[in-house]
Every structure is written in structure tokens, then in C-alpha cells.
Design a protein around this motif. Structure first.
Motif, PDB file in Angstrom:
ATOM      1  N   GLY A  56       0.785  -1.227   0.000  1.00 13.23           N
ATOM      2  CA  GLY A  56       0.000   0.000   0.000  1.00 13.23           C
ATOM      3  C   GLY A  56       0.814   1.273   0.000  1.00 13.23           C
ATOM      4  N   ARG A  57       2.090   1.178  -0.339  1.00 17.84           N
ATOM      5  CA  ARG A  57       2.966   2.340  -0.318  1.00 17.84           C
ATOM      6  C   ARG A  57       3.449   2.691  -1.714  1.00 17.84           C
ATOM      7  N   LYS A  58       3.904   3.922  -1.895  1.00 20.91           N
ATOM      8  CA  LYS A  58       4.468   4.363  -3.164  1.00 20.91           C
ATOM      9  C   LYS A  58       5.887   3.825  -3.320  1.00 20.91           C
ATOM     10  N   ALA A  59       6.273   3.548  -4.566  1.00 22.39           N
ATOM     11  CA  ALA A  59       7.634   3.051  -4.801  1.00 22.39           C
ATOM     12  C   ALA A  59       8.074   3.395  -6.210  1.00 22.39           C
ATOM     13  N   VAL A  60       9.379   3.526  -6.376  1.00 21.90           N
ATOM     14  CA  VAL A  60       9.971   3.749  -7.690  1.00 21.90           C
ATOM     15  C   VAL A  60      11.336   3.084  -7.711  1.00 21.90           C
ATOM     16  N   ALA A  61      11.710   2.523  -8.862  1.00 18.74           N
ATOM     17  CA  ALA A  61      13.048   1.944  -9.041  1.00 18.74           C
ATOM     18  C   ALA A  61      13.940   2.973  -9.717  1.00 18.74           C
ATOM     19  N   LEU A  62      15.136   3.162  -9.187  1.00 18.64           N
ATOM     20  CA  LEU A  62      16.079   4.148  -9.702  1.00 18.64           C
ATOM     21  C   LEU A  62      17.436   3.502  -9.920  1.00 18.64           C
ATOM     22  N   GLY A  63      17.875   3.431 -11.162  1.00 13.12           N
ATOM     23  CA  GLY A  63      19.177   2.863 -11.472  1.00 13.12           C
ATOM     24  C   GLY A  63      20.260   3.925 -11.455  1.00 13.12           C
ATOM     25  N   ALA A  64      21.418   3.588 -10.905  1.00 11.08           N
ATOM     26  CA  ALA A  64      22.534   4.541 -10.872  1.00 11.08           C
ATOM     27  C   ALA A  64      23.810   3.837 -10.451  1.00 11.08           C
ATOM     28  N   ASP A  65      24.927   4.326 -10.984  1.00 13.42           N
ATOM     29  CA  ASP A  65      26.251   3.909 -10.524  1.00 13.42           C
ATOM     30  C   ASP A  65      26.691   4.903  -9.463  1.00 13.42           C
TER      31      ASP A  65
END
Length: 255
Positions: A56-65
Motif C-alpha cells: 500500500g505504499r508508493k515506490a519507484v526503481a532508480l538505477g545509478a552507478d
């Protein structure tokens, strides 16, 4: 006093698998929205996002070196933009890279181990400090040290151990720097956490068995136990703890 994190906004680095994934899900289960960083595990990060959303929570995937300053700055900026701010930063990204004795180690390997384990935490926290200052007393930073920082680690991990010891020093110094705004900074030092890519890649099965046998509790730790410890450190219940390293190792290191 509560251990809930309802409405808190969290960033977890190295969260596409293993310990980082468990931390992200544990934070979501406690009520936090979560930005899920990954370096290589895009599919795993997407799965973690799904699990956070199921809670029930917000989420986002973020790719980075995160060994690259511009990448770390961008990633933190995107997390702040998506979440609307940032209260919690968990610096879990790290890697043994490879077991190499110091006598056989190249400068390039040495630099990579420090960059991946110490540099990623430094760059992430530095970029997040403005948001953490705005978070005030809700601000929490959790770094990831290791039992290796206490005992030097296994064969071929001296520089990894040094990097994880550096995390402890960074944690203490940052705790002083950020105390004025109410942000706490603490480290976890996991011992043998079973069924992770780290040990499945770098620690032979017989060595794993010997480690468990030598642990007072006679078992491996779990990724969920690490996640639970992070939730506690990020909660109001741990609001008077800062600059500390919490051992989560089944009694392997008594001080």
C-alpha cells in the motif's frame, strides 16, 4: 512510543536483491514510501517495487552507478522528487568485488573496493543532506558496516574490511555533523546472513557451515532480521541513538 513509519519517505541503495530488498519491503510494511535503488538488478528492483506497492505504499526503481558523483546526485534528486522529500536514507550498496590478498592486489582493485563500499555511501549521503535537514527530527541515516570491520573478515577481504571500518568512522562523524537538525546516523554490522548473493558467490559451502558452527546462536541470520533492525533504527523508538554501530551477528563478536 512507536515503531511505525507511516508517511516517512525512504531511499534504500542496493535494494534490487538480498538484504537491500528486505530492507525496502520492511520499511514499506512499517508505512514508508520507498525509492528502490539498483546498479545492475533492474528486474529485482522492479519486483521489490511491486512488493512495496502491495503493502500500500508508493515506490519507484532508480538505477545509478553510485561510484560516480553525477549519478548519485541524479538518483537522490529523482528520489526526492518522486517522494516529495526524504526522511530516511539507507546506504546498503556494497560488494566484496573479489577475494584478493593484499600482496596480490592491484591499485585498481583496491580503488574499486573502496569506491563501491565507502564511496557509494559518502556520495549518497552528501547528496541527501539538504533533504535530511528539512526532515528535521524525522531524519534517519542507516549505513551498512560488517562483522568484517571488527575481525578483518575472511581470506582475501582485508581491504573490504577496511572499507567497512571506514563506514563506522563515517557514521560517527556524520552523526555529529547532522545532530543539530535532529537527524540520527547509525550503522548496522551484519555477520553471516544466509542465502545471499554475497556469500553464495564468495563463500564456499563448507566455509559457510563452519561460520554457522562458530556462531553462538548456531544459525545464519536472515535478511528479514536485518530489515527489522533498520525499521527500529528509523523509528521514533530509536530517536536517541546516533553514532552507534549495531551488531547483528548472532553473537559472533562480543565487545
Amino acid at each position: 512510543m512507536t515503531f511505525e513509519l507511516t508517511g516517512r519517505r525512504a531511499l534504500v541503495t542496493g535494494a534490487g536483491q538480498g538484504i537491500g530488498a528486505a530492507i525496502a519491503v520492511a520499511l514499506a510494511d512499517a508505512g514508508a514510501d520507498v525509492a528502490v535503488h539498483y546498479a545492475h538488478s533492474a528486474d529485482g528492483a522492479a519486483e521489490v517495487v511491486g512488493r512495496v506497492e502491495q503493502a500500500g505504499r508508493k515506490a519507484v526503481a532508480l538505477g545509478a552507478d553510485l561510484t560516480v558523483t553525477a549519478e548519485a546526485d541524479r538518483m537522490v534528486g529523482e528520489a526526492v522528487s518522486f517522494l516529495g522529500g526524504l526522511d530516511i536514507v539507507v546506504c546498503n550498496a556494497g560488494h566484496l568485488v573479489g577475494r584478493v590478498a593484499v600482496a596480490d592486489m592491484s591499485d585498481e582493485h583496491f580503488d574499486e573496493v573502496l569506491a563501491v563500499n565507502l564511496g557509494t555511501a559518502f556520495r549518497t549521503i552528501r547528496a541527501a543532506i539538504p533533504a535530511l535537514r528539512q526532515a528535521g527530527a524525522n531524519g534517519r541515516v542507516v549505513t551498512m558496516s560488517s562483522l568484517a570491520a571488527h575481525n578483518g573478515g575472511g581470506a582475501g577481504s582485508a581491504v573490504y574490511s577496511a572499507a567497512k571500518a571506514g563506514i563506522r568512522g563515517l557514521t560517527k562523524g556524520l552523526a555529529k555533523e547532522l545532530a543539530a537538525t535532529g537527524t540520527t546516523v547509525n550503522a548496522l554490522a551484519p555477520g553471516f546472513i544466509g542465502d545471499t548473493a554475497f556469500h553464495n558467490t564468495f563463500t564456499p559451502a563448507d566455509v559457510q557451515q563452519n561460520i554457522v558452527a562458530g556462531t553462538p546462536l548456531k544459525r545464519a541470520g536472515t535478511v528479514d532480521e536485518v530489515g527489522a533492525a533498520v525499521v527500529w533504527l528509523c523509528s521514533d523508538g530509536a530517536g536517541y541513538i546516533t553514532g552507534s554501530t549495531i551488531d547483528i551477528d548472532g553473537g559472533a563478536w562480543f565487545r
